[in-house]
Design a protein around this motif. Structure first.
Motif, PDB file in Angstrom:
ATOM      1  N   ALA A 458     -25.526  64.798   3.636  1.00 29.23           N
ATOM      2  CA  ALA A 458     -25.266  63.728   2.730  1.00 29.23           C
ATOM      3  C   ALA A 458     -26.557  63.050   2.248  1.00 29.23           C
ATOM      4  O   ALA A 458     -26.718  62.428   1.274  1.00 29.23           O
ATOM      5  CB  ALA A 458     -24.395  62.740   3.384  1.00 29.23           C
ATOM      6  N   TYR A 459     -27.480  63.068   3.208  1.00 28.21           N
ATOM      7  CA  TYR A 459     -28.840  62.177   2.724  1.00 28.21           C
ATOM      8  C   TYR A 459     -29.501  63.017   1.490  1.00 28.21           C
ATOM      9  O   TYR A 459     -29.990  62.069   0.677  1.00 28.21           O
ATOM     10  CB  TYR A 459     -29.757  62.308   3.942  1.00 28.21           C
ATOM     11  CG  TYR A 459     -30.849  61.368   3.618  1.00 28.21           C
ATOM     12  CD1 TYR A 459     -30.533  60.008   3.765  1.00 28.21           C
ATOM     13  CD2 TYR A 459     -32.165  61.699   3.240  1.00 28.21           C
ATOM     14  CE1 TYR A 459     -31.809  59.192   3.858  1.00 28.21           C
ATOM     15  CE2 TYR A 459     -33.059  60.816   3.129  1.00 28.21           C
ATOM     16  CZ  TYR A 459     -32.846  59.416   3.232  1.00 28.21           C
ATOM     17  OH  TYR A 459     -34.094  58.535   3.109  1.00 28.21           O
ATOM     18  N   PHE A 460     -29.265  64.154   1.147  1.00 27.58           N
ATOM     19  CA  PHE A 460     -30.065  64.678  -0.016  1.00 27.58           C
ATOM     20  C   PHE A 460     -29.107  65.112  -1.065  1.00 27.58           C
ATOM     21  O   PHE A 460     -29.327  65.693  -1.926  1.00 27.58           O
ATOM     22  CB  PHE A 460     -30.770  65.980   0.422  1.00 27.58           C
ATOM     23  CG  PHE A 460     -31.794  65.693   1.294  1.00 27.58           C
ATOM     24  CD1 PHE A 460     -32.760  64.958   1.375  1.00 27.58           C
ATOM     25  CD2 PHE A 460     -32.053  66.620   2.606  1.00 27.58           C
ATOM     26  CE1 PHE A 460     -33.705  64.795   1.936  1.00 27.58           C
ATOM     27  CE2 PHE A 460     -33.016  66.546   3.286  1.00 27.58           C
ATOM     28  CZ  PHE A 460     -33.800  65.514   3.002  1.00 27.58           C
ATOM     29  N   ALA A 461     -27.823  64.268  -0.932  1.00 30.81           N
ATOM     30  CA  ALA A 461     -26.771  64.732  -2.033  1.00 30.81           C
ATOM     31  C   ALA A 461     -26.853  63.769  -3.275  1.00 30.81           C
ATOM     32  O   ALA A 461     -25.626  63.501  -3.909  1.00 30.81           O
ATOM     33  CB  ALA A 461     -25.504  64.650  -1.218  1.00 30.81           C
ATOM     34  N   HIS A 462     -27.857  63.071  -3.355  1.00 28.37           N
ATOM     35  CA  HIS A 462     -28.180  62.134  -4.516  1.00 28.37           C
ATOM     36  C   HIS A 462     -27.053  60.953  -4.382  1.00 28.37           C
ATOM     37  O   HIS A 462     -26.608  60.484  -5.408  1.00 28.37           O
ATOM     38  CB  HIS A 462     -27.522  62.659  -5.875  1.00 28.37           C
ATOM     39  CG  HIS A 462     -28.419  64.205  -5.962  1.00 28.37           C
ATOM     40  ND1 HIS A 462     -29.759  64.421  -5.720  1.00 28.37           N
ATOM     41  CD2 HIS A 462     -28.068  65.598  -6.058  1.00 28.37           C
ATOM     42  CE1 HIS A 462     -30.271  65.513  -6.058  1.00 28.37           C
ATOM     43  NE2 HIS A 462     -29.160  66.343  -5.966  1.00 28.37           N
ATOM     44  N   SER A 463     -26.824  60.544  -3.460  1.00 27.67           N
ATOM     45  CA  SER A 463     -25.824  59.188  -2.984  1.00 27.67           C
ATOM     46  C   SER A 463     -26.592  58.019  -2.802  1.00 27.67           C
ATOM     47  O   SER A 463     -27.006  58.026  -1.618  1.00 27.67           O
ATOM     48  CB  SER A 463     -24.819  59.414  -2.050  1.00 27.67           C
ATOM     49  OG  SER A 463     -24.374  58.143  -1.545  1.00 27.67           O
ATOM     50  N   ALA A 464     -26.919  57.298  -3.761  1.00 28.07           N
ATOM     51  CA  ALA A 464     -27.769  55.973  -3.533  1.00 28.07           C
ATOM     52  C   ALA A 464     -27.133  55.362  -2.137  1.00 28.07           C
ATOM     53  O   ALA A 464     -27.663  54.564  -1.408  1.00 28.07           O
ATOM     54  CB  ALA A 464     -27.646  55.126  -4.667  1.00 28.07           C
ATOM     55  N   CYS A 465     -25.974  54.995  -2.086  1.00 30.90           N
ATOM     56  CA  CYS A 465     -25.055  54.546  -1.043  1.00 30.90           C
ATOM     57  C   CYS A 465     -25.266  55.126   0.426  1.00 30.90           C
ATOM     58  O   CYS A 465     -25.650  54.465   1.198  1.00 30.90           O
ATOM     59  CB  CYS A 465     -23.716  54.674  -1.395  1.00 30.90           C
ATOM     60  SG  CYS A 465     -22.638  54.061   0.003  1.00 30.90           S
ATOM     61  N   VAL A 470     -28.357  54.869   5.240  1.00 27.75           N
ATOM     62  CA  VAL A 470     -29.495  55.551   6.338  1.00 27.75           C
ATOM     63  C   VAL A 470     -30.777  54.835   6.564  1.00 27.75           C
ATOM     64  O   VAL A 470     -31.314  54.545   7.642  1.00 27.75           O
ATOM     65  CB  VAL A 470     -29.662  57.084   6.032  1.00 27.75           C
ATOM     66  CG1 VAL A 470     -30.771  57.698   6.861  1.00 27.75           C
ATOM     67  CG2 VAL A 470     -28.193  57.858   6.048  1.00 27.75           C
ATOM     68  N   ASP A 471     -31.316  54.422   5.452  1.00 31.52           N
ATOM     69  CA  ASP A 471     -32.663  53.780   5.192  1.00 31.52           C
ATOM     70  C   ASP A 471     -32.533  52.542   5.986  1.00 31.52           C
ATOM     71  O   ASP A 471     -33.585  51.882   6.458  1.00 31.52           O
ATOM     72  CB  ASP A 471     -33.162  53.821   4.002  1.00 31.52           C
ATOM     73  CG  ASP A 471     -33.720  55.120   3.438  1.00 31.52           C
ATOM     74  OD1 ASP A 471     -33.473  56.244   4.058  1.00 31.52           O
ATOM     75  OD2 ASP A 471     -34.214  55.166   2.173  1.00 31.52           O
ATOM     76  N   GLY A 472     -31.614  51.888   5.746  1.00 29.54           N
ATOM     77  CA  GLY A 472     -31.258  50.613   6.457  1.00 29.54           C
ATOM     78  C   GLY A 472     -31.340  50.370   7.895  1.00 29.54           C
ATOM     79  O   GLY A 472     -32.085  49.640   8.504  1.00 29.54           O
ATOM     80  N   TYR A 473     -30.740  51.600   8.418  1.00 28.06           N
ATOM     81  CA  TYR A 473     -30.849  51.615   9.940  1.00 28.06           C
ATOM     82  C   TYR A 473     -31.921  52.044  10.368  1.00 28.06           C
ATOM     83  O   TYR A 473     -32.775  51.284  11.398  1.00 28.06           O
ATOM     84  CB  TYR A 473     -29.534  52.606  10.198  1.00 28.06           C
ATOM     85  CG  TYR A 473     -29.647  52.937  11.768  1.00 28.06           C
ATOM     86  CD1 TYR A 473     -29.436  52.002  12.740  1.00 28.06           C
ATOM     87  CD2 TYR A 473     -29.816  54.124  12.227  1.00 28.06           C
ATOM     88  CE1 TYR A 473     -29.695  52.144  14.040  1.00 28.06           C
ATOM     89  CE2 TYR A 473     -30.063  54.531  13.589  1.00 28.06           C
ATOM     90  CZ  TYR A 473     -29.886  53.308  14.701  1.00 28.06           C
ATOM     91  OH  TYR A 473     -29.965  53.842  15.867  1.00 28.06           O
ATOM     92  N   LEU A 474     -32.706  53.106   9.525  1.00 31.21           N
ATOM     93  CA  LEU A 474     -34.120  53.466  10.165  1.00 31.21           C
ATOM     94  C   LEU A 474     -35.108  52.544  10.079  1.00 31.21           C
ATOM     95  O   LEU A 474     -35.854  52.344  10.977  1.00 31.21           O
ATOM     96  CB  LEU A 474     -34.151  54.849   9.671  1.00 31.21           C
ATOM     97  CG  LEU A 474     -33.531  56.188  10.130  1.00 31.21           C
ATOM     98  CD1 LEU A 474     -33.903  57.425   9.312  1.00 31.21           C
ATOM     99  CD2 LEU A 474     -33.916  56.453  11.406  1.00 31.21           C
ATOM    100  N   LEU A 475     -35.021  51.667   8.951  1.00 34.12           N
ATOM    101  CA  LEU A 475     -36.124  50.765   8.824  1.00 34.12           C
ATOM    102  C   LEU A 475     -35.829  49.255   9.232  1.00 34.12           C
ATOM    103  O   LEU A 475     -36.860  48.877   9.596  1.00 34.12           O
ATOM    104  CB  LEU A 475     -36.322  50.598   7.234  1.00 34.12           C
ATOM    105  CG  LEU A 475     -36.753  51.914   6.451  1.00 34.12           C
ATOM    106  CD1 LEU A 475     -36.720  51.702   4.933  1.00 34.12           C
ATOM    107  CD2 LEU A 475     -38.140  52.383   6.775  1.00 34.12           C
TER     108      LEU A 475
END
Length: 486
Positions: A458-465, A470-475
């Motif tokens: 999903a991460y590279f599937a062009h979904s801003a959501c 994912v970025d919110g959790y990792l960052l």
């Protein structure tokens, strides 16, 4: 064109009889003190320029040394290739984020160099770390010698045992997870921050199982189901690829599809019949397009929705003009530069297909005879009229290889921090149901993020959501709410 295309599949389909090769298994260490791994955990990476001319100018490369056998660290050592994209800022630097792009068999060093834009948001605050797992790419690679005359799986197994028998028993995921912990220390982090796709999710779960106290923020995307045996996994893939092909057919029917039919079902029927129209094969500028190549093109194209326009065009070229060149490129992207195929399994690199087979076979103890596999014919035919037989044949892939272990299915990590598992509802390679099962099997309250979409991961599937979650959790360490859907 290589004469052993049966190897070049997202799930390698090696069909043949039982091969009489004596299994090679690691010796069991006896009782005694824990082995001294100090020389490996005392390393620091000596970063320098990258030899790859395609690497970004700011990329840095190095190596990490690990023992072939962690129970006997004084023996043979392996050299792992690693690379780094230093954090670009602004913001507080969070250390390193190790990324595995799947496979197994994909060079993480090469793949990271090509994903700089896709991972730019995480790279602002993390040093991104790529690595070739043991046996892969530049990391003490599995080498089966000259395979130019190989025509069947029996010959391949013999060649690999003969040339790399010293390494094959130690290329499994549990040892790769131990290597990942050595890499964590070598880049200076107390805890592992990790983003793993597909096989990388399997590796990340294995790490958390073995090193729960050293696990940090971990995201698993395109998650394999740890509760299934090989047959259950293959059946799940057959159903999922069939569903994905139906989804493509419905989309094609709504967008001026070159395959006759006014509905998705009619287009699907036309696609299914397309292989039969090839007869003994269609000669193209790129070689012979046969039934196997046609199915391979369909299967590869379903790994990402970005490939759908290419598949529509390839079907049109084939049906209208008897032109199979683009279909050949979709089937065997590594032989034509891979321009059209995106997503997993990715563009094969170096020894990717051989190392994939070696790792997959080390990660399972299951070895079936042709008779045992054929007993499943009806189930696979029911699962997928198009892909069932082809995927069923992969159950013979490990015939003749050294016996493996089921330990990679042991993923319980109750003492590890909560992880984020991400599943795509239309994922053909790691069906969505495995995401929840992995989260439950981890036994640490890991959260599931659902992406309603197509393709593998999903991460590279062009979904801003998805990217925001994912970025919110990792960052920031903020997990999405329970039951979150994108």
């Amino acid at each position: 064109m290589a004469g052993w295309r049966w190897l070049r599949r997202p799930t390698a389909a090696l069909v043949g009889g039982v091969i009489g090769i004596s299994p090679v298994t690691p010796a069991v260490a006896g009782p005694g003190p824990a082995p001294d791994l100090g020389q490996f955990y005392g390393q620091q990476v000596d970063w320098g320029p990258c030899p790859d001319p395609k690497a970004p100018a700011r990329a840095q490369c190095g190596t990490v040394s690990v023992p072939k056998d962690y129970r006997r660290p004084g023996g043979t050592t392996l050299t792992l290739a690693v690379n780094r994209l230093p954090a670009t800022g602004p913001g507080l630097k969070l250390g390193a984020l190790a990324v595995n792009f799947g496979g197994p068999g994909i060079s993480g060093v090469t793949e990271l160099n090509g994903r700089t834009k896709d991972l730019a948001g995480l790279n602002r605050r993390y040093d991104l770390i790529g690595f070739d797992p043991r046996g892969v790419g530049r990391s003490s690679p599995v080498d089966c010698g000259d395979l130019s005359s190989i025509t069947n799986p029996a010959e391949l197994a013999r060649a690999c045992v003969r040339a790399s028998g010293w390494l094959l028993p130690w290329v499994g995921t549990p040892d790769a997870a131990r290597d990942l912990d050595v890499i964590r220390q070598a880049v200076g982090d107390d805890r592992l921050a990790y983003l793993g796709f597909s096989y990388g999710a399997r590796l990340g779960a294995a790490y958390a199982h073995q090193f729960p106290a050293r696990a940090g923020r971990i995201v698993l995307d395109g998650v394999p189901d740890p509760t299934l045996d090989d047959a259950g996994t293959a059946l799940g893939q057959a159903r999922a690829f069939q569903k994905a092909l139906g989804d493509f057919a419905a989309d094609c029917a709504a967008h001026d599809c070159p395959v006759p039919g006014g509905s998705g079902a009619e287009v699907l029927a036309g696609i299914t019949e397309g292989a039969g129209r090839l007869g003994k094969g269609l000669m193209t500028d790129s070689g012979m397009l046969d039934h196997a190549g046609y199915l391979q093109a369909l299967q590869n194209s379903l790994y990402s929705k970005d490939n759908w326009p290419y598949l529509r065009r390839a079907l049109g070229d084939l049906l209208r003009n008897r032109d199979g060149d683009l279909m050949m490129q979709l089937a065997y992207p590594e032989e034509f530069g891979g321009q059209a195929v995106t997503g997993w399994p990715g563009q094969p690199q170096g020894n990717s297909q051989i190392s994939k087979l070696a790792i997959d076979c080390r990660d399972t103890a299951e070895r079936r005879t042709p008779k045992q596999v054929h007993a499943l014919d009806a189930k696979f035919a029911a699962a997928s009229k198009v892909f069932g037989a082809d995927i069923e044949a992969t159950l013979l892939a490990c015939t003749g290889w050294p016996r493996g272990t089921e330990s990679t299915r042991q993923v319980a990590a109750p003492d590890a921090p909560q992880m984020l598992t991400v599943g795509t509802t239309g994922d053909p390679a790691t069906p969505y149901s495995g995401t929840g099962r992995m989260a439950k099997a981890l036994r640490n309250g890991s959260r599931v993020l659902t992406y309603r979409g197509e393709g593998h991961g999903a991460y590279f599937a062009h979904s801003a959501c998805v990217r925001k979650a994912v970025d919110g959790y990792l960052l920031e360490g903020a997990l999405p709410r329970e039951g979150a859907v994108c």
